[in-house]
Scaffold this motif. Structure first.
Motif, PDB file in Angstrom:
ATOM      1  N   SER A 167       0.827  -1.203   0.000  1.00  0.00           N
ATOM      2  CA  SER A 167       0.000   0.000   0.000  1.00  0.00           C
ATOM      3  C   SER A 167       0.861   1.252   0.000  1.00  0.00           C
ATOM      4  CB  SER A 167      -0.912   0.013   1.228  1.00  0.00           C
ATOM      5  OG  SER A 167      -1.818  -1.067   1.186  1.00  0.00           O
ATOM      6  N   ILE A 168       0.331   2.303  -0.606  1.00  0.00           N
ATOM      7  CA  ILE A 168       0.996   3.608  -0.620  1.00  0.00           C
ATOM      8  C   ILE A 168       0.201   4.535   0.294  1.00  0.00           C
ATOM      9  CG2 ILE A 168       1.696   5.570  -2.031  1.00  0.00           C
ATOM     10  CD1 ILE A 168       1.824   3.657  -4.420  1.00  0.00           C
ATOM     11  N   PHE A 169       0.904   5.233   1.174  1.00  0.00           N
ATOM     12  CA  PHE A 169       0.254   6.101   2.152  1.00  0.00           C
ATOM     13  C   PHE A 169       0.634   7.556   1.899  1.00  0.00           C
ATOM     14  CE2 PHE A 169       0.857   1.951   4.133  1.00  0.00           C
ATOM     15  CZ  PHE A 169      -0.429   1.668   4.568  1.00  0.00           C
ATOM     16  N   PHE A 170      -0.374   8.410   1.949  1.00  0.00           N
ATOM     17  CA  PHE A 170      -0.187   9.845   1.745  1.00  0.00           C
ATOM     18  C   PHE A 170      -0.547  10.562   3.039  1.00  0.00           C
ATOM     19  CE2 PHE A 170      -1.177   7.858  -2.261  1.00  0.00           C
ATOM     20  CZ  PHE A 170      -0.306   8.446  -3.176  1.00  0.00           C
ATOM     21  N   ASN A 171       0.422  11.302   3.594  1.00  0.00           N
ATOM     22  CA  ASN A 171       0.225  11.939   4.896  1.00  0.00           C
ATOM     23  C   ASN A 171       0.660  13.396   4.900  1.00  0.00           C
ATOM     24  OD1 ASN A 171      -0.497   9.393   6.094  1.00  0.00           O
ATOM     25  ND2 ASN A 171       1.681   8.901   6.206  1.00  0.00           N
ATOM     26  N   ASP A 172       0.133  14.139   5.876  1.00  0.00           N
ATOM     27  CA  ASP A 172       0.718  15.442   6.162  1.00  0.00           C
ATOM     28  C   ASP A 172       2.161  15.226   6.593  1.00  0.00           C
ATOM     29  OD1 ASP A 172      -1.321  17.615   5.953  1.00  0.00           O
ATOM     30  OD2 ASP A 172      -2.414  16.357   7.357  1.00  0.00           O
ATOM     31  N   HIS A 173       3.019  16.172   6.249  1.00  0.00           N
ATOM     32  CA  HIS A 173       4.439  16.043   6.591  1.00  0.00           C
ATOM     33  C   HIS A 173       4.662  16.585   8.008  1.00  0.00           C
ATOM     34  CE1 HIS A 173       8.893  17.065   5.539  1.00  0.00           C
ATOM     35  NE2 HIS A 173       8.784  15.925   6.197  1.00  0.00           N
ATOM     36  N   LEU A 174       4.563  15.716   8.978  1.00  0.00           N
ATOM     37  CA  LEU A 174       4.706  16.118  10.374  1.00  0.00           C
ATOM     38  C   LEU A 174       6.173  16.233  10.780  1.00  0.00           C
ATOM     39  CD1 LEU A 174       2.000  13.882  12.124  1.00  0.00           C
ATOM     40  CD2 LEU A 174       1.757  16.232  11.306  1.00  0.00           C
ATOM     41  N   THR A 175       6.436  17.060  11.772  1.00  0.00           N
ATOM     42  CA  THR A 175       7.775  17.143  12.358  1.00  0.00           C
ATOM     43  C   THR A 175       8.048  15.866  13.148  1.00  0.00           C
ATOM     44  OG1 THR A 175       6.961  18.153  14.397  1.00  0.00           O
ATOM     45  CG2 THR A 175       7.560  19.646  12.601  1.00  0.00           C
ATOM     46  N   SER A 176       9.301  15.646  13.496  1.00  0.00           N
ATOM     47  CA  SER A 176       9.652  14.464  14.299  1.00  0.00           C
ATOM     48  C   SER A 176       8.917  14.480  15.636  1.00  0.00           C
ATOM     49  CB  SER A 176      11.163  14.419  14.530  1.00  0.00           C
ATOM     50  OG  SER A 176      11.860  14.278  13.318  1.00  0.00           O
ATOM     51  N   THR A 177       8.823  15.667  16.232  1.00  0.00           N
ATOM     52  CA  THR A 177       8.116  15.797  17.515  1.00  0.00           C
ATOM     53  C   THR A 177       6.655  15.413  17.370  1.00  0.00           C
ATOM     54  OG1 THR A 177       9.594  17.549  18.289  1.00  0.00           O
ATOM     55  CG2 THR A 177       7.433  17.429  19.326  1.00  0.00           C
ATOM     56  N   ASN A 178       6.016  15.879  16.311  1.00  0.00           N
ATOM     57  CA  ASN A 178       4.597  15.588  16.123  1.00  0.00           C
ATOM     58  C   ASN A 178       4.350  14.145  15.699  1.00  0.00           C
ATOM     59  OD1 ASN A 178       3.795  18.106  16.924  1.00  0.00           O
ATOM     60  ND2 ASN A 178       3.662  18.941  14.867  1.00  0.00           N
ATOM     61  N   LYS A 179       5.319  13.549  15.012  1.00  0.00           N
ATOM     62  CA  LYS A 179       5.198  12.117  14.679  1.00  0.00           C
ATOM     63  C   LYS A 179       5.227  11.282  15.955  1.00  0.00           C
ATOM     64  CE  LYS A 179       7.116  12.208  10.000  1.00  0.00           C
ATOM     65  NZ  LYS A 179       8.257  11.829   9.129  1.00  0.00           N
ATOM     66  N   THR A 180       6.124  11.652  16.854  1.00  0.00           N
ATOM     67  CA  THR A 180       6.196  10.955  18.146  1.00  0.00           C
ATOM     68  C   THR A 180       4.898  11.147  18.924  1.00  0.00           C
ATOM     69  OG1 THR A 180       8.593  11.237  18.255  1.00  0.00           O
ATOM     70  CG2 THR A 180       7.459  10.790  20.329  1.00  0.00           C
ATOM     71  N   LEU A 181       4.372  12.369  18.907  1.00  0.00           N
ATOM     72  CA  LEU A 181       3.113  12.656  19.586  1.00  0.00           C
ATOM     73  C   LEU A 181       1.982  11.837  18.981  1.00  0.00           C
ATOM     74  CD1 LEU A 181       1.321  14.287  21.514  1.00  0.00           C
ATOM     75  CD2 LEU A 181       1.242  16.099  19.794  1.00  0.00           C
ATOM     76  N   LEU A 182       1.942  11.739  17.658  1.00  0.00           N
ATOM     77  CA  LEU A 182       0.892  10.965  16.982  1.00  0.00           C
ATOM     78  C   LEU A 182       0.914   9.507  17.419  1.00  0.00           C
ATOM     79  CD1 LEU A 182      -1.348  10.660  14.870  1.00  0.00           C
ATOM     80  CD2 LEU A 182       0.441  10.393  13.124  1.00  0.00           C
ATOM     81  N   GLN A 183       2.113   8.919  17.490  1.00  0.00           N
ATOM     82  CA  GLN A 183       2.218   7.524  17.929  1.00  0.00           C
ATOM     83  C   GLN A 183       1.747   7.363  19.371  1.00  0.00           C
ATOM     84  OE1 GLN A 183       2.835   5.014  15.818  1.00  0.00           O
ATOM     85  NE2 GLN A 183       2.881   6.679  14.292  1.00  0.00           N
ATOM     86  N   SER A 184       2.054   8.331  20.213  1.00  0.00           N
ATOM     87  CA  SER A 184       1.621   8.273  21.616  1.00  0.00           C
ATOM     88  C   SER A 184       0.105   8.395  21.717  1.00  0.00           C
ATOM     89  CB  SER A 184       2.292   9.400  22.420  1.00  0.00           C
ATOM     90  OG  SER A 184       3.692   9.251  22.437  1.00  0.00           O
ATOM     91  N   VAL A 185      -0.469   9.267  20.896  1.00  0.00           N
ATOM     92  CA  VAL A 185      -1.935   9.430  20.885  1.00  0.00           C
ATOM     93  C   VAL A 185      -2.598   8.144  20.410  1.00  0.00           C
ATOM     94  CG1 VAL A 185      -3.858  10.657  19.814  1.00  0.00           C
ATOM     95  CG2 VAL A 185      -1.866  11.928  20.597  1.00  0.00           C
TER      96      VAL A 185
END
Length: 227
Positions: A167-185
């Motif tokens: 599969s190909i995934f299209f995402n907003d380009h999050l910062t490293s900090t926000n990517k970490t936050l997303l995984q925690s959420v």
């Protein structure tokens, strides 16, 4: 020997012993008072330093948050694409055009796109396919593109990769900090049986059910919203 004199002598001896014991106790008490005073002074100094450290920590946290917000704002017009196999001498503009051709969007590679590039991988991600970053010159074009291509649920074979059926995934380009936050959420939401976690316009949101209020997350402190 006179018994009375002997008794008086014993009393005097006991009194002298008592007096010496009392002086010893007084000496120790004074030492303890001095040590207590010293401890209190040290506690005051440590308390002051703790306050200063707390203020410094808050300042650092504020600066980091502001830097992250600025970095995220700079990525508002970016799309991050995962799952497209890498090829030697690949033409990423041509690849993006192939994706656009799968839609009804009117996107001009010369006037609507700033750049397309593979991002440099971290050492821990060397074995993974590097994502592609597409920067649009107009943010509403980026939002439109992202909304449409996500619904296509594309795979590698759909854009010419015979050996790429992932599969190909299209995402907003999050910062490293926000990517970490997303995984925690995502983890916290999963633990509490939340139905939805998503990102829109680079903002992280979650919702327990179709009728529940939408929760917004900007830092790890916001995880306490998930109850």
């Amino acid at each position: 020997m006179n018994p009375i004199k002997e008794e008086i002598k014993l009393i005097k001896k006991e009194f002298e012993n008592f007096r010496e014991s009392l002086e010893y106790i007084n000496t120790k008490f004074e030492e303890m008072v001095k040590r207590t005073d010293s401890f209190q002074e040290e506690i005051k100094v440590l308390s002051k330093k703790c306050i200063e450290i707390g203020k410094l920590s808050s300042s650092i946290e504020k600066i980091e948050s502001e830097n992250n917000n600025r970095e995220q704002w700079a990525r508002k017009s970016n799309v991050e694409i995962y799952g497209i196999p890498e090829k030697k001498n690949e033409n990423l503009i041509s690849l993006l055009q192939t994706i656009v051709n799968k839609t009804d969007l009117q996107i001009n590679m010369s006037t609507d796109i700033d750049f397309v590039t593979r991002v440099a991988s971290k050492k821990s991600e060397n074995k993974k396919t590097k994502p592609i970053i597409v920067r649009f010159l107009c943010r509403w074009k980026k939002d439109e593109f992202l909304s449409v291509v996500r619904k296509l649920k594309l795979r590698g074979t759909d854009i010419g990769f015979n050996d790429g059926n992932s599969s190909i995934f299209f995402n907003d380009h999050l910062t490293s900090t926000n990517k970490t936050l997303l995984q925690s959420v995502k983890k916290a939401a999963s633990d509490k049986n939340y139905k939805y976690v998503w990102v829109k316009n680079c903002s992280i949101m979650a919702r327990r059910s179709d009728t529940s209020p939408v929760l917004h997350f900007t830092s790890l402190k916001d995880l306490n919203k998930i109850a």
